[in-house]
Design a protein around this motif. Structure first.
Motif, mmCIF file in Angstrom:
data_model
loop_
_atom_site.group_PDB
_atom_site.id
_atom_site.type_symbol
_atom_site.label_atom_id
_atom_site.label_comp_id
_atom_site.label_asym_id
_atom_site.label_seq_id
_atom_site.Cartn_x
_atom_site.Cartn_y
_atom_site.Cartn_z
ATOM 1 N N SER A 80 0.791 -1.152 -0.211
ATOM 2 C CA SER A 80 -0.265 0.085 -0.153
ATOM 3 C C SER A 80 0.823 1.187 0.410
ATOM 4 O O SER A 80 2.129 1.025 0.248
ATOM 5 C CB SER A 80 -0.759 0.086 1.079
ATOM 6 O OG SER A 80 -0.311 0.119 2.612
ATOM 7 N N PRO A 81 0.410 2.232 -0.111
ATOM 8 C CA PRO A 81 1.121 3.502 -0.226
ATOM 9 C C PRO A 81 1.712 3.791 0.834
ATOM 10 O O PRO A 81 3.442 4.194 0.785
ATOM 11 C CB PRO A 81 0.267 4.601 -0.697
ATOM 12 C CG PRO A 81 -0.808 3.678 -2.101
ATOM 13 C CD PRO A 81 -1.199 2.344 -0.918
ATOM 14 N N ALA A 82 0.949 3.802 1.799
ATOM 15 C CA ALA A 82 1.464 3.834 3.362
ATOM 16 C C ALA A 82 2.516 3.097 4.008
ATOM 17 O O ALA A 82 3.941 3.731 4.296
ATOM 18 C CB ALA A 82 -0.519 3.653 3.634
ATOM 19 N N ASP A 83 1.861 1.797 3.558
ATOM 20 C CA ASP A 83 3.258 1.341 3.988
ATOM 21 C C ASP A 83 4.846 1.120 3.126
ATOM 22 O O ASP A 83 5.419 0.952 4.459
ATOM 23 C CB ASP A 83 2.668 -0.442 4.038
ATOM 24 C CG ASP A 83 1.613 -0.845 4.845
ATOM 25 O OD1 ASP A 83 1.180 0.058 6.029
ATOM 26 O OD2 ASP A 83 1.393 -2.505 5.039
ATOM 27 N N ALA A 84 4.336 1.418 1.812
ATOM 28 C CA ALA A 84 5.715 2.033 0.835
ATOM 29 C C ALA A 84 5.753 3.034 1.583
ATOM 30 O O ALA A 84 7.258 2.474 1.920
ATOM 31 C CB ALA A 84 5.653 1.875 -0.205
ATOM 32 N N ALA A 85 6.193 3.825 1.495
ATOM 33 C CA ALA A 85 6.203 5.054 3.054
ATOM 34 C C ALA A 85 6.966 4.900 3.795
ATOM 35 O O ALA A 85 7.496 5.776 3.637
ATOM 36 C CB ALA A 85 5.007 6.025 2.510
ATOM 37 N N PHE A 86 6.428 4.404 4.539
ATOM 38 C CA PHE A 86 6.795 4.501 5.635
ATOM 39 C C PHE A 86 8.526 2.938 5.934
ATOM 40 O O PHE A 86 9.208 3.731 6.454
ATOM 41 C CB PHE A 86 6.261 3.095 6.368
ATOM 42 C CG PHE A 86 6.417 3.191 7.971
ATOM 43 C CD1 PHE A 86 7.005 3.744 8.340
ATOM 44 C CD2 PHE A 86 7.046 1.461 7.819
ATOM 45 C CE1 PHE A 86 7.413 3.732 10.348
ATOM 46 C CE2 PHE A 86 7.591 1.449 9.265
ATOM 47 C CZ PHE A 86 8.243 2.518 10.556
ATOM 48 N N ALA A 87 8.325 2.035 4.987
ATOM 49 C CA ALA A 87 9.081 1.757 5.004
ATOM 50 C C ALA A 87 10.522 2.253 4.092
ATOM 51 O O ALA A 87 11.621 2.434 4.226
ATOM 52 C CB ALA A 87 9.345 0.446 3.987
ATOM 53 N N ASN A 88 9.937 2.774 2.732
ATOM 54 C CA ASN A 88 11.007 3.834 2.507
ATOM 55 C C ASN A 88 11.084 4.263 2.793
ATOM 56 O O ASN A 88 12.732 5.324 3.115
ATOM 57 C CB ASN A 88 10.550 3.637 0.536
ATOM 58 C CG ASN A 88 10.119 3.025 -0.146
ATOM 59 O OD1 ASN A 88 10.873 2.807 -0.053
ATOM 60 N ND2 ASN A 88 9.047 3.022 -0.976
ATOM 61 N N ALA A 89 10.676 5.121 4.266
ATOM 62 C CA ALA A 89 11.307 6.066 5.185
ATOM 63 C C ALA A 89 12.195 5.822 6.028
ATOM 64 O O ALA A 89 13.308 6.136 6.384
ATOM 65 C CB ALA A 89 10.497 6.869 5.531
ATOM 66 N N VAL A 90 11.862 5.061 6.680
ATOM 67 C CA VAL A 90 13.000 3.868 7.752
ATOM 68 C C VAL A 90 14.109 3.909 6.861
ATOM 69 O O VAL A 90 15.448 4.222 7.846
ATOM 70 C CB VAL A 90 12.428 2.308 7.981
ATOM 71 C CG1 VAL A 90 13.502 2.424 8.984
ATOM 72 C CG2 VAL A 90 11.496 3.057 8.454
ATOM 73 N N MET A 91 14.692 3.202 5.210
ATOM 74 C CA MET A 91 15.609 2.740 5.020
ATOM 75 C C MET A 91 16.071 4.501 4.925
ATOM 76 O O MET A 91 17.701 4.376 4.967
ATOM 77 C CB MET A 91 15.559 2.443 3.759
ATOM 78 C CG MET A 91 15.007 0.769 4.143
ATOM 79 S SD MET A 91 14.970 -0.259 2.715
ATOM 80 C CE MET A 91 12.995 -0.115 1.338
ATOM 81 N N GLY A 92 15.191 5.472 4.356
ATOM 82 C CA GLY A 92 15.966 6.799 3.717
ATOM 83 C C GLY A 92 15.976 7.068 4.952
ATOM 84 O O GLY A 92 17.467 8.328 4.743
ATOM 85 N N HIS A 93 16.323 6.912 6.232
ATOM 86 C CA HIS A 93 16.481 7.854 7.686
ATOM 87 C C HIS A 93 17.166 6.706 7.756
ATOM 88 O O HIS A 93 18.431 6.838 9.082
ATOM 89 C CB HIS A 93 15.486 7.968 8.168
ATOM 90 C CG HIS A 93 15.702 9.301 9.720
ATOM 91 N ND1 HIS A 93 16.480 10.341 9.535
ATOM 92 C CD2 HIS A 93 15.308 8.559 10.675
ATOM 93 C CE1 HIS A 93 16.909 10.407 10.700
ATOM 94 N NE2 HIS A 93 16.046 10.362 11.556
ATOM 95 N N GLY A 94 17.903 5.365 7.674
ATOM 96 C CA GLY A 94 18.478 4.454 8.749
ATOM 97 C C GLY A 94 19.705 4.434 9.079
ATOM 98 O O GLY A 94 20.545 4.255 9.916
#
Length: 167
Positions: A80-94
């Motif tokens: 889902s857009p919400a789940d993908a955005a969350f996972a991508n944000a975690v990786m981008g800030h990882g």
């Protein structure tokens, strides 16, 4: 969606801001601003790819529900857009090496890019509109951050969570 006056006949600040944002075109920005937005996107993507193998990134990807139109960076998983955005944000800030706006003490890109990328897979968005939306998001969040945050307040609260989401 129609953006019009409220029941009282007054147009809210949020609606005024939305109207202004919708009227902006990428051509309204100078070439240096567009180049910086592109650099920020590349920075976000490189941070997400580099942090993708870390435990917190794998955990965020694992909790994302499979199925949906949005890509999780560095994987073949759609969510889902919400789940993908969350996972991508975690990786981008990882790795906490992403872009930083010093005056607002905020990492705007880890909120703006995952959101725009996920939503652009739900409703196709031309690259110029994507960049314009990102620039508006960065500028909005930066202005809010500069208006609200001091270094003392930033020691008490994580500024990114306070000012990047409105952007």
């Amino acid at each position: 969606m129609t953006i019009g006056p409220t029941v009282s006949g007054k147009i809210s600040l949020a609606r005024q801001m939305a109207r202004s944002a919708l009227a902006v075109d990428l051509g309204d920005f100078g070439p240096e601003v567009v180049a910086k937005a592109k650099l920020c996107l590349l920075d976000f993507l490189s941070c997400a790819f580099e942090a993708g193998h870390h435990p917190w990134s794998r955990q965020a990807v694992a909790i994302a529900q499979a199925g949906g139109p949005a890509t999780i960076i560095g994987t073949s998983q759609l969510s889902s857009p919400a789940d993908a955005a969350f996972a991508n944000a975690v990786m981008g800030h990882g790795l906490v090496r992403e872009d930083m706006h010093a005056a607002s003490i905020t990492h705007h890109g880890v909120v703006i890019w995952p959101t725009l990328l996920a939503l652009s897979e739900q409703t196709p968005l031309h690259g110029a509109r994507l960049l314009a939306a990102a620039i508006i998001g960065y500028e909005t969040g930066a202005r809010i951050g500069r208006a609200l945050l001091t270094s003392d307040l930033a020691r008490l609260y994580r500024p990114t969570g306070l000012v990047a989401p409105p952007g």
